[in-house]
Design an enzyme around this catalytic site. Structure first.
Site, mmCIF file in Angstrom:
data_model
loop_
_atom_site.group_PDB
_atom_site.id
_atom_site.type_symbol
_atom_site.label_atom_id
_atom_site.label_comp_id
_atom_site.label_asym_id
_atom_site.label_seq_id
_atom_site.Cartn_x
_atom_site.Cartn_y
_atom_site.Cartn_z
ATOM 1 N N ILE A 102 93.312 139.063 10.611
ATOM 2 C CA ILE A 102 92.675 137.744 10.675
ATOM 3 C C ILE A 102 91.265 137.799 10.099
ATOM 4 C CG2 ILE A 102 94.022 136.944 12.668
ATOM 5 C CD1 ILE A 102 91.406 137.336 14.352
ATOM 6 N N ASP A 103 90.663 138.994 10.103
ATOM 7 C CA ASP A 103 89.256 139.112 9.695
ATOM 8 C C ASP A 103 89.059 138.876 8.194
ATOM 9 O OD1 ASP A 103 88.899 139.887 12.310
ATOM 10 O OD2 ASP A 103 88.838 142.029 11.861
HETATM 11 O O1 F6P Z 1 90.397 143.115 13.720
HETATM 12 C C1 F6P Z 1 90.976 142.030 14.310
HETATM 13 C C2 F6P Z 1 90.248 141.629 15.554
HETATM 14 O O2 F6P Z 1 90.868 140.500 16.102
HETATM 15 C C3 F6P Z 1 88.746 141.382 15.369
HETATM 16 O O3 F6P Z 1 88.463 140.124 14.829
HETATM 17 C C4 F6P Z 1 88.239 141.589 16.768
HETATM 18 O O4 F6P Z 1 86.900 142.037 16.778
HETATM 19 C C5 F6P Z 1 89.131 142.668 17.294
HETATM 20 O O5 F6P Z 1 90.304 142.660 16.520
HETATM 21 C C6 F6P Z 1 89.505 142.513 18.743
HETATM 22 O O6 F6P Z 1 90.244 143.616 19.101
HETATM 23 P P1 F6P Z 1 90.952 143.798 20.504
HETATM 24 O O7 F6P Z 1 92.052 142.795 20.595
HETATM 25 O O8 F6P Z 1 91.447 145.189 20.477
HETATM 26 O O9 F6P Z 1 89.900 143.533 21.537
#
Ligand code: F6P
Length: 320
Positions: A105-106
């Site tokens: 998504i990033d």
């Molecule tokens: O890399 C995708 C992402 O959704 C980022 O936007 C976010 O910082 C991270 O993963 C969140 O990760 P988790 O679900 O492991 O907390």
């Protein structure tokens, strides 16, 4: 998968929970019936994890090569973002047969215009900003909507622009609290309720790094989130406008994928199968314009796909 089956008579297994399944040799068979209707579903039928394939007793290239041989697996199609593909690049450099597919998504992977997942997240973030506007306007409050994106501000930029946010705060462009307050006050002075899109990786120009109070993930990257919550009381104290924050968090990472993402994922998948068949190891399939091209995982992970200054400046004309 379907193309691999139809065009190349290839067989597929799915590694459960991403790298964790590769390390543990944990697979499920996948045939065409298992993928029926899949593009309409969010998430993954295989599961996902933040496992570093270099860690643990069964991790590392030697063990993984042995596990693949035992399973009769010739190649891995690694689907993921910066964390997943950085590990894929290391393993590929050490001789494991890997082809990468950009899914995050990033939208932070270089070498591709877009990764699938991004468009869906932007849709959800846009709708969230639209929705908080109702409360902001009826109560004359300032509301900050925090979206994900890690070190890049693409989700905030696109959703903020789509929803007409009064300022968009992204990691690539630190701003001072004075500047933010100026935007907020100018919105208030026009009789409007300020709504701001804030990327989780944004930092004030006075901060040394991103706000992170949740420790590190398995790839030793800081877990982000909470910057909007930090900014809201600061804005309220300086402007006297009641200010709130909302972090949409994992809401933006789930649900039904957009049509755009479904098409992109399908096309990238078909080209990934071509790359495997041609034994183009270390390749990542990518979108350039409207074409799917083959780049390298090394290029995709060599640097972040940051928001160019020109894109920020274009949006900033409308702030305040
Ligand atoms: O890399 C995708 C992402 O959704 C980022 O936007 C976010 O910082 C991270 O993963 C969140 O990760 P988790 O679900 O492991 O907390």
């Amino acid at each position: 998968m379907l193309k691999g089956d139809r065009a190349y008579d290839a067989e597929f297994v799915g590694f459960r929970y991403g790298w964790r399944g590769v390390v543990n040799g944990d697979t499920i068979p996948i045939d065409r019936h298992d993928v029926r209707g899949l593009s309409r579903q969010g998430g993954t039928i295989l599961g996902s994890s933040r496992t570093n394939p270099y860690e643990g007793e069964r991790g590392g290239p030697e063990n993984i090569r042995r596990t693949m041989a035992e399973l009769g697996v010739d190649a891995i199609i690694a689907i993921g973002g910066e964390g997943t593909l950085t590990a894929a690049r290391r393993l590929s450099d050490e001789g494991i047969n890997i082809v990468g597919v950009p899914k995050t998504i990033d939208n932070d992977l270089a070498g591709t215009d877009y990764s699938f997942g991004f468009d869906t997240a932007v849709e959800i973030a846009t709708e969230s900003i639209d929705r908080v506007r109702t409360t902001a306007e009826s109560h004359q409050r300032c509301i900050l909507v925090e979206v994900m994106g890690r070190h890049v501000g693409w989700i905030a930029l696109h959703s903020g622009m789509a929803a007409g946010a009064h300022a968009i705060l992204i990691p690539e462009q630190p701003e001072s609290i004075e500047q933010i307050v100026e935007w907020v006050e100018s919105v208030r002075d026009r009789g409007r309720a300020p709504v701001l899109a804030v990327s989780e990786g944004f930092r004030l120009s006075t901060m040394e790094g991103e706000h992170s109070h949740k420790g590190l993930d398995a790839f030793n990257r800081p877990r982000l989130g909470g910057i909007a919550e930090l900014l809201a009381p600061e804005i309220e104290a300086r402007t006297g406008i009641e200010s709130r924050s909302v972090a949409i968090g994992h809401v933006q990472r789930g649900g039904v994928p957009s049509a755009y993402d479904r098409v992109l994922a399908t096309r990238l998948g078909m080209h990934a199968v071509d790359a495997v068949t041609k034994e183009q190891w270390g390749t990542m399939v990518a979108l350039r314009g409207t074409d799917i091209v083959h780049t390298t995982i090394a290029e995709a992970t060599g640097g972040l796909n940051v928001v160019p200054t020109a894109r920020y400046e274009e949006a900033a004309v409308l702030f305040g």
